[in-house]
Design a protein around this motif. Structure first.
Motif, PDB file in Angstrom:
ATOM      1  N   HIS A 151       0.840  -1.197   0.000  1.00  0.00           N
ATOM      2  CA  HIS A 151       0.000   0.000   0.000  1.00  0.00           C
ATOM      3  C   HIS A 151       0.876   1.248   0.000  1.00  0.00           C
ATOM      4  CE1 HIS A 151      -2.253   3.236   1.977  1.00  0.00           C
ATOM      5  NE2 HIS A 151      -3.313   2.704   1.417  1.00  0.00           N
ATOM      6  N   ARG A 203      -5.418  -0.708  -5.489  1.00  0.00           N
ATOM      7  CA  ARG A 203      -6.090  -0.839  -4.205  1.00  0.00           C
ATOM      8  C   ARG A 203      -6.743  -2.228  -4.115  1.00  0.00           C
ATOM      9  NH1 ARG A 203      -6.838   2.438   0.483  1.00  0.00           N
ATOM     10  NH2 ARG A 203      -8.145   1.029   1.654  1.00  0.00           N
ATOM     11  N   GLU A 238     -11.046  -1.521   6.959  1.00  0.00           N
ATOM     12  CA  GLU A 238     -10.700  -0.149   6.583  1.00  0.00           C
ATOM     13  C   GLU A 238     -11.056   0.837   7.703  1.00  0.00           C
ATOM     14  OE1 GLU A 238      -8.940   1.188   4.141  1.00  0.00           O
ATOM     15  OE2 GLU A 238      -9.317   3.187   4.948  1.00  0.00           O
ATOM     16  N   ASN A 260      -8.373   3.090   9.633  1.00  0.00           N
ATOM     17  CA  ASN A 260      -8.493   4.548   9.706  1.00  0.00           C
ATOM     18  C   ASN A 260      -8.465   5.015  11.154  1.00  0.00           C
ATOM     19  OD1 ASN A 260      -8.548   5.060   7.006  1.00  0.00           O
ATOM     20  ND2 ASN A 260     -10.759   5.384   6.865  1.00  0.00           N
ATOM     21  N   HIS A 264      -5.519   7.445  11.932  1.00  0.00           N
ATOM     22  CA  HIS A 264      -5.817   8.879  11.849  1.00  0.00           C
ATOM     23  C   HIS A 264      -6.424   9.495  13.107  1.00  0.00           C
ATOM     24  CE1 HIS A 264      -5.099   8.330   7.616  1.00  0.00           C
ATOM     25  NE2 HIS A 264      -6.179   7.596   7.432  1.00  0.00           N
ATOM     26  N   ASP A 302     -14.179   4.846  17.641  1.00  0.00           N
ATOM     27  CA  ASP A 302     -12.960   5.227  18.341  1.00  0.00           C
ATOM     28  C   ASP A 302     -13.243   6.463  19.174  1.00  0.00           C
ATOM     29  OD1 ASP A 302     -12.111   7.803  16.936  1.00  0.00           O
ATOM     30  OD2 ASP A 302     -12.261   6.460  15.205  1.00  0.00           O
ATOM     31  N   PHE A 344     -13.307  13.714  12.494  1.00  0.00           N
ATOM     32  CA  PHE A 344     -13.006  14.361  11.209  1.00  0.00           C
ATOM     33  C   PHE A 344     -14.317  14.674  10.512  1.00  0.00           C
ATOM     34  CE2 PHE A 344     -13.670  11.038   7.872  1.00  0.00           C
ATOM     35  CZ  PHE A 344     -14.109  10.024   8.698  1.00  0.00           C
ATOM     36  N   SER A 357     -10.944  14.105   0.054  1.00  0.00           N
ATOM     37  CA  SER A 357      -9.709  13.496   0.542  1.00  0.00           C
ATOM     38  C   SER A 357      -9.043  12.749  -0.596  1.00  0.00           C
ATOM     39  CB  SER A 357     -10.055  12.548   1.688  1.00  0.00           C
ATOM     40  OG  SER A 357      -9.304  11.358   1.608  1.00  0.00           O
ATOM     41  N   GLY A 359      -7.529  10.040  -0.107  1.00  0.00           N
ATOM     42  CA  GLY A 359      -7.584   8.627   0.250  1.00  0.00           C
ATOM     43  C   GLY A 359      -8.713   7.922  -0.463  1.00  0.00           C
ATOM     44  N   LEU A 360      -8.626   6.599  -0.456  1.00  0.00           N
ATOM     45  CA  LEU A 360      -9.657   5.815  -1.131  1.00  0.00           C
ATOM     46  C   LEU A 360     -10.479   4.994  -0.166  1.00  0.00           C
ATOM     47  CD1 LEU A 360      -7.536   4.622  -4.122  1.00  0.00           C
ATOM     48  CD2 LEU A 360      -9.579   6.035  -4.255  1.00  0.00           C
ATOM     49  N   GLY A 361     -10.066   5.008   1.108  1.00  0.00           N
ATOM     50  CA  GLY A 361     -10.692   4.134   2.088  1.00  0.00           C
ATOM     51  C   GLY A 361     -12.178   4.379   2.256  1.00  0.00           C
ATOM     52  N   LEU A 362     -12.547   5.639   2.479  1.00  0.00           N
ATOM     53  CA  LEU A 362     -13.952   5.937   2.732  1.00  0.00           C
ATOM     54  C   LEU A 362     -14.791   5.601   1.502  1.00  0.00           C
ATOM     55  CD1 LEU A 362     -13.632   9.373   4.590  1.00  0.00           C
ATOM     56  CD2 LEU A 362     -14.028   7.118   5.582  1.00  0.00           C
TER      57      LEU A 362
END
Ligand SMILES: Nc1ncnc2c1ncn2[C@@H]1O[C@H](COP(=O)(O)OP(=O)(O)OP(=O)(O)O)[C@@H](O)[C@H]1O
Ligand SMILES: [Mg+2]
Length: 412
Positions: free
Chosen positions: A189, A239, A298, A302, A306, A329, A334, A340, A342-345
């Motif tokens: 990654h 990814r 994911e 995160n 983060h 968490d 955020f 963003s 990023g691709l996670g969300l």
């Protein structure tokens, strides 16, 4: 073949390294396309071995008879050694006039124009790619251009991805321990995302270049836009490759048990306590289970990376006709809607919607809650074969199966 088609070929080839193509085949595609795009008579790519020769040396523009006549693989001397040692590009109107040139074997084709670019993984030079003898008559005197150098640099970045992927993939084949797999996935990654971003940076740089050369600007700009689009595509596809590298054995171990193992390892790797709880779950089918697993992974990742959280809670529970996943968490939160890189969300949302599930993300000053709700199909509502039973695992504290001990950050 059009430039666009060449770029697609290279992109496809790089992306298939871990699937069906060998790294040599991919390098061959890269060299062939590079030669065609920079308009060269010859092109080659060499990957050094432990000694003073090359582990891989892929050429294009030389017939097999010519290749045979040239003899053994080149040793690392002359201009090739310079490129490998210094890690910088070289663009020469005539290589034979350069003081660092040390000659060729007898049957070696005569080369004049020379363009060589290192294939780098950050500071590490993995190999070199070079082109020789510009074919167009117009270029006869001048040789390769700045644009050619840009293009070859882009191909070198692709080759670096292919080589890194291949190396990681080979290693991944030999490893079976889950921890090792997820470490690999992380490395890949980091390595690959960074390189793909650099492809996109090259595209931007070339757009600037194009503006300086008004004669060619329109064409170059179109090309560069394509490179940008390809970069974005490659990012998304890689990814998927990364995800595929660490496939959990959901079927053998069950969703809850697989997730428990992952959560414990991930928490340990980041030094953050992760609490995992799961009640008895109905059978959901492989697609929904895989989606739950990936989304949990994911969201957990995160939260660990983060949120600056002091704890993360992962819970799988069953409600009327639904299975609910919650990852929460107690970090700083955020804005989920903010753009963003990023691709996670985005990939969490895609996976959830492909599985017919609802995904909500609530985040605020006291933490984040990601919730995925999967409907249970009629007929599958009764508790399935209790795969893992109620599973409790926690490096610090095991919470009840209903609400976790971590305050449901974002439940506001
Ligand atoms: N639980 C969280 N707590 C705080 N910030 C978060 C949390 N989850 C996501 N974020 C923020 O949202 C951004 C986008 O997340 P996303 O998963 O899409 O990308 P990424 O994690 O940065 O990169 P990638 O997932 O592609 O490796 C993150 O960079 C981070 O700033
Ligand atoms: Mg992420």
């Amino acid at each position: 073949m059009s430039d666009l088609a060449e770029l697609y070929r290279v992109s496809q080839a790089v992306l298939s390294v871990t699937r069906q193509m060998s790294v040599r085949d991919v390098l061959q595609v890269i060299v062939r396309s590079a030669r065609s795009l920079v308009g060269a008579r010859y092109a080659a790519l060499g990957v050094p071995d432990e000694g003073d020769s090359f582990a891989e040396f892929v050429v294009d523009g030389v017939s097999s008879a010519e290749w045979q006549a040239i003899g053994p693989l080149p040793r690392r001397h002359g201009m090739l050694a310079v490129l490998l040692n210094e890690g910088k590009s070289e663009r020469l109107a005539d290589i034979r006039d350069d003081p660092r040139f040390e000659g060729w074997p007898r049957a070696h084709p005569q080369m004049s124009h020379f363009l060589g670019v290192p294939v780098r993984d950050r500071d590490h030079v993995l190999g070199i790619i070079f082109a020789a003898n510009k074919t167009s008559a117009a270029a006869a005197g001048r040789g390769f251009t700045e644009r050619d150098e840009e293009i070859l640099t882009l191909f070198a970045a692709h080759a670096a991805i292919a080589l890194t992927n291949a190396r990681l993939y080979e290693r991944s084949q030999e490893l079976s321990v889950m921890q090792e797999r997820s470490r690999l996935a992380r490395d890949l990654h980091d390595a690959v995302t960074q390189k793909v971003f650099s492809i996109r940076a090259h595209a931007r740089a070339a757009t600037v270049l194009a503006a300086r050369d008004p004669m060619d600007a329109a064409r170059v700009r179109t090309e560069i836009e394509v490179i940008g689009a390809l970069g974005a595509e490659a990012h998304a596809e890689l990814r998927a490759v990364i995800d595929g590298l660490a496939p959990p054995d959901l079927e053998a171990a069950g969703l809850a048990e697989s997730l428990r193992r992952y959560a414990v390892l991930a928490g340990r790797a980041h030094g953050v306590p992760v609490t995992f709880t799961a009640g008895a779950l109905p059978a959901l089918g492989p697609q929904a289970e895989a989606a739950l697993y990936r989304v949990a992974q994911e969201a957990l990742h995160n939260a660990l990376r983060h949120a600056g959280a002091s704890g993360v809670r992962v819970a799988l529970s069953r409600a009327a006709r639904r299975v609910v996943l919650e990852v929460s968490d107690d970090g700083h939160g955020f804005v989920p809607e903010a753009p963003s890189s990023g691709l996670g969300l985005a990939s969490m949302r895609e996976r959830a919607s492909a599985a017919g599930a609802a995904l909500t993300i609530r985040s605020g000053e006291t933490g984040t809650l990601v919730r995925m709700t999967v409907p249970v199909k009629a007929g599958a509502v009764k508790p399935g074969p209790v795969k893992a039973g109620p599973v409790k695992a926690s490096p610090v504290k095991a919470g009840p199966a209903t609400r976790g001990p971590v305050k449901a950050g974002g439940e506001r």
